[in-house]
Design a protein around this motif. Sequence first.
Motif, short mmCIF file in Angstrom:
data_model
loop_
_atom_site.label_atom_id
_atom_site.label_comp_id
_atom_site.label_asym_id
_atom_site.label_seq_id
_atom_site.Cartn_x
_atom_site.Cartn_y
_atom_site.Cartn_z
N THR A 165 0.84 -1.21 0.00
CA THR A 165 0.00 0.00 0.00
C THR A 165 0.87 1.25 0.00
OG1 THR A 165 -1.73 -1.20 1.16
CG2 THR A 165 -1.85 1.20 1.25
N ASP A 216 -4.18 -2.91 -5.35
CA ASP A 216 -3.40 -3.15 -4.13
C ASP A 216 -4.09 -4.25 -3.34
OD1 ASP A 216 -1.94 -2.92 -1.76
OD2 ASP A 216 -3.18 -1.25 -1.03
N THR A 251 -4.38 -3.71 4.72
CA THR A 251 -5.44 -3.62 3.71
C THR A 251 -6.51 -4.70 3.91
OG1 THR A 251 -3.86 -2.70 2.14
CG2 THR A 251 -5.88 -3.62 1.20
MG MG Z 1 -1.82 -2.90 2.25
#
Ligand code: MG
Length: 227
Positions: A44, A85, A62
């Motif tokens: 990220t 991502d 994430t």
């Molecule tokens: Mg991440």
Amino acid sequence: MRHEAGVQMASASVDNKWQKDAADQNFDYMFKLLIIGNSSVGKTSFLFRYADDSFTSAFVSTVGIDFKVKTVFRQDKRVKLQIWDTAGQERYRTITTAYYRGAMGFILMYDVTNEESFNSVQDWCTQIKTYSWDNAQVILVGNKCDMEDERVISTDKGKQLADQLGLEFFETSAKENINVKQTFERLVDIICDKMSETIDTDQTLRPSTTITPTDPGQQQASSSCSC
Ligand code: MG
Ligand code: GTP
């Protein structure tokens, strides 16, 4: 369950962004790219550095998947990058691998201060082979190269593994902005090169058609690029 609610929220946010993104048709080619690798390697952060030129040392793992869009100019062509991502945590694997389909390029990331993330690279390659298509291009990235004192994977070891796997290799730092842009640009270039080769060898492809790989629910036929 908290976990599932979180995934639904992430998915709604992806859908919203997807609708906005689809409205912008001002590009010659669109490439779908994925960033994969163990949790906390810096995927990220790497994307935020590239897309927004920002970095935070806070770790917010994430949930599921997210994406950002960036348009670059390569060889006189406007190339829209849709960069996904993915969550590195194992529990999101079913969601994240569904997005491998149609991806033209992967950034496979490990953390030079984390041996386990390096040892997982082979498994991530297997995931690409299983869920993606044969022509997907992959770059191996050893992130956090700013943390020299805590490094456990040498540059040579990283290069060796990349050679073994037949991948290109960069050491990067999302924090210090080292080799981030270069990695994306190299990936775009090798995708373009590969597509030119495909055009040369496949008489059935038409050079003027556009590449539009899409999300898992909207897979379309892809064709060629002459950039
Ligand atoms: Mg991440
Ligand atoms: P998941 O979303 O769980 O898969 O993790 P991730 O790979 O997206 O990791 P993330 O980008 O959230 O970064 C994890 C932690 O590493 C954060 O605290 C970041 O600030 C830190 N970090 C990321 N990149 C670098 C880097 O290049 N150098 C240093 N020193 N820290 C970094």
